[in-house]
Design a protein around this motif. Structure first.
Motif, PDB file in Angstrom:
ATOM      1  N   ARG A   1       0.818  -1.212   0.000  1.00  0.00           N
ATOM      2  CA  ARG A   1       0.000   0.000   0.000  1.00  0.00           C
ATOM      3  C   ARG A   1       0.852   1.264   0.000  1.00  0.00           C
ATOM      4  NH1 ARG A   1      -3.710  -1.587   5.040  1.00  0.00           N
ATOM      5  NH2 ARG A   1      -1.600  -2.044   5.779  1.00  0.00           N
TER       6      ARG A   1
ATOM      7  N   TYR B   1       0.598   4.258  -2.869  1.00  0.00           N
ATOM      8  CA  TYR B   1       0.579   5.708  -2.635  1.00  0.00           C
ATOM      9  C   TYR B   1       1.645   6.414  -3.467  1.00  0.00           C
ATOM     10  CZ  TYR B   1       0.600  10.133  -0.019  1.00  0.00           C
ATOM     11  OH  TYR B   1       0.533  11.457   0.336  1.00  0.00           O
TER      12      TYR B   1
ATOM     13  N   LYS C   1      -7.657   8.982  -6.605  1.00  0.00           N
ATOM     14  CA  LYS C   1      -8.290   9.437  -5.362  1.00  0.00           C
ATOM     15  C   LYS C   1      -8.169   8.388  -4.273  1.00  0.00           C
ATOM     16  CE  LYS C   1     -12.691  11.147  -3.550  1.00  0.00           C
ATOM     17  NZ  LYS C   1     -14.122  11.472  -3.856  1.00  0.00           N
ATOM     18  N   LYS C   2      -8.358   7.140  -4.626  1.00  0.00           N
ATOM     19  CA  LYS C   2      -8.259   6.065  -3.642  1.00  0.00           C
ATOM     20  C   LYS C   2      -6.812   5.690  -3.371  1.00  0.00           C
ATOM     21  CE  LYS C   2     -10.037   1.462  -2.548  1.00  0.00           C
ATOM     22  NZ  LYS C   2     -10.951   0.370  -2.935  1.00  0.00           N
ATOM     23  N   ALA C   3      -5.970   5.728  -4.397  1.00  0.00           N
ATOM     24  CA  ALA C   3      -4.577   5.307  -4.234  1.00  0.00           C
ATOM     25  C   ALA C   3      -3.806   6.221  -3.291  1.00  0.00           C
ATOM     26  CB  ALA C   3      -3.886   5.253  -5.595  1.00  0.00           C
TER      27      ALA C   3
ATOM     28  N   ALA D   1      -4.970   7.944  -0.676  1.00  0.00           N
ATOM     29  CA  ALA D   1      -5.609   8.178   0.632  1.00  0.00           C
ATOM     30  C   ALA D   1      -4.550   8.168   1.731  1.00  0.00           C
ATOM     31  CB  ALA D   1      -6.667   7.111   0.882  1.00  0.00           C
TER      32      ALA D   1
ATOM     33  N   GLU E   1      -7.594   2.607   3.475  1.00  0.00           N
ATOM     34  CA  GLU E   1      -8.538   3.129   2.497  1.00  0.00           C
ATOM     35  C   GLU E   1      -7.979   3.070   1.072  1.00  0.00           C
ATOM     36  OE1 GLU E   1      -9.483   7.041   3.773  1.00  0.00           O
ATOM     37  OE2 GLU E   1     -10.476   6.384   5.632  1.00  0.00           O
ATOM     38  N   ARG E   2      -6.716   2.653   0.927  1.00  0.00           N
ATOM     39  CA  ARG E   2      -6.112   2.560  -0.409  1.00  0.00           C
ATOM     40  C   ARG E   2      -6.383   1.181  -1.020  1.00  0.00           C
ATOM     41  NH1 ARG E   2      -0.329   3.996   1.973  1.00  0.00           N
ATOM     42  NH2 ARG E   2      -0.874   5.950   3.035  1.00  0.00           N
ATOM     43  N   PHE E   3      -5.943   1.025  -2.274  1.00  0.00           N
ATOM     44  CA  PHE E   3      -5.913  -0.307  -2.857  1.00  0.00           C
ATOM     45  C   PHE E   3      -4.917  -1.149  -2.062  1.00  0.00           C
ATOM     46  CE2 PHE E   3      -6.877   2.580  -6.462  1.00  0.00           C
ATOM     47  CZ  PHE E   3      -8.131   2.097  -6.779  1.00  0.00           C
TER      48      PHE E   3
ATOM     49  N   MET F   1      -5.037  -2.063  -7.878  1.00  0.00           N
ATOM     50  CA  MET F   1      -4.995  -0.690  -8.394  1.00  0.00           C
ATOM     51  C   MET F   1      -5.113  -0.693  -9.922  1.00  0.00           C
ATOM     52  SD  MET F   1      -1.844   1.986  -7.845  1.00  0.00           S
ATOM     53  CE  MET F   1      -1.896   3.685  -8.382  1.00  0.00           C
TER      54      MET F   1
END
Length: 414
Positions: free
Chosen positions: A187, A191, A215-217, A219, A224-226, A232
């Protein structure tokens, strides 16, 4: 100094770039120019960093991936001080975008960088190695190529006490848990890769599928990320496929609407028709009123022989054949009299046409009845049923669409 040396010297002075572990530039070694990275003095003062650098370079030397850039450590009595890069013509991704910002608009460039790094980082993760920082100053490309290459790997340096010395100016591209010396995993690279892709899109509009993925990657909370780079990449492809399906649907709807518009445009406009109540029906309106006597249906030959089941089957088949053939001919013949042109004509002409039609119908009925093996009575009964049905249908059609002109006067006929 010859011309080539002057050019090389000028190029080396123009391309001295800062990066997380030091400065990248060209320098002359044994009469030839090589790319090197001068390590930060504050970092080489740390024994932990120096040992981590040696382990990183040694591990990287065994990697034959196209995304792995190899280097050789140089040192003296005071310790290591620089990395000499393998033979080649290299530049950082940051320099590439600075000198050629339009490259981000080149078809497939950003997708190529994303897919290539996703592939290589996935290979690193399989061996428990994490990149942690993907600042554009730490990502290299060969000149004339857009394949990203990595020289060092962040998880080797996670035990360095002061990570600000390493990532201080590039913290944007490092996950919060890395700087906090917390546990790192895939993770963290999700990011870092997300931040690098955001940087690439600074010179171009971010497509919908990338915007939702980034947006999710990126976080702040790792949960909350992939969870993996594969997840991803799959999310990006899913959003892209959904977008394509939406555009395809819109295109299909547009084509359908265009087809409807063209159809409506080429169709003739409907005209207003005034309908007149038809005259009361008389015997002259139905030329078959006196043709068939229904009482004939009750006439039976008292000496006839009872029919067997087989005879009835043949009789039924013969009637079906007769009905089908005679209905086609009767419809054709009746259409000649029951149409707008004939019904809008004079009564005199209508009667003349009706008489000819009756004669032709009787002729066809007799001929087809004999061919089907029916008696004259059966052929007459079935024929009358068919003619009555067709006559009623066609009279209703004519009643809706027109009327019969009154009979012309004798003066007009003369």
């Amino acid at each position: 100094m010859n011309f080539e040396e002057i050019i090389n010297a000028r190029e080396s002075s123009m391309h001295r770039e800062k990066m997380p572990i030091g400065e990248f530039y060209r320098k002359q070694i044994d009469g030839k120019y090589h790319y090197v990275v001068d390590l930060k003095p504050a970092l080489i003062d740390s024994i932990v960093f120096c040992e981590a650098m040696k382990a990183d370079v040694e591990w990287s030397a065994k990697r034959m991936d196209k995304q792995q850039l190899h280097g050789e450590l140089h040192g003296d009595s005071n310790g290591i001080y620089e990395i000499e890069l393998e033979t080649g013509n290299f530049q950082t991704l940051a320099n590439l975008l600075s000198t050629n910002p339009a490259i981000v608009a080149q078809k497939g460039f950003i997708d190529g960088v994303f897919n290539s790094l996703t592939e290589y980082l996935g290979n690193l993760h399989a061996e428990g190695i994490y990149q942690l920082c993907l600042a554009p100053e730490s990502v290299f490309v060969r000149k004339g190529s857009d394949v990203p290459m990595l020289l060092t790997h962040g998880s080797f340096y996670q035990n360095v006490n002061d990570l600000n010395q390493l990532y201080g100016d590039y913290e944007t591209f490092v996950a919060p848990e890395v700087m906090a010396h917390e546990e790192v995993d895939e993770r963290s690279d999700v990011y870092a890769l997300g931040r690098l892709i955001e940087f690439l899109f600074e010179q171009a509009e971010i497509p919908y599928e990338y915007k939702m993925m980034l947006k999710k990657a990126t976080a702040q909370n790792p949960a909350e990320r992939f969870q993996t780079l594969a997840e991803m990449k799959s999310a990006l492809e899913g959003k892209r496929n959904a977008r394509r399906m939406l555009f395809t649907f819109i295109a299909c709807v547009a084509i359908a609407l265009l087809a409807v518009w063209v159809y409506i445009d080429i169709m003739p406009e409907a005209s207003t028709v005034e309908f007149i109540e038809p005259a009361p029906k008389t015997n002259t309106d139905d030329p078959f009123a006196s043709y068939f006597d229904p009482e004939m249906e009750m006439m039976l030959d008292g000496d006839s022989i009872p029919m067997t089941d087989r005879d009835r089957m043949y009789q039924k088949k013969a009637e079906e054949i007769f009905r089908k053939r005679y209905a086609q001919e009767a419809d054709r013949i009746l259409s000649d009299i029951y149409n707008n042109d004939r019904m809008n004509g004079t009564e005199k002409n209508y009667r003349a046409g009706s008489q000819a039609m009756v004669e032709e119908l009787i002729k066809m009925q007799t001929q087809m009845g004999e061919e089907a093996g029916l008696s004259e009575e059966e052929a007459g009964r079935i024929g009358q049923e068919i003619v009555d049905q067709l006559t009623k249908q066609k009279q209703e059609q004519v009643t809706r669409k027109g009327y019969i002109k009154p009979q012309e006067s004798d003066d007009e006929e003369e």
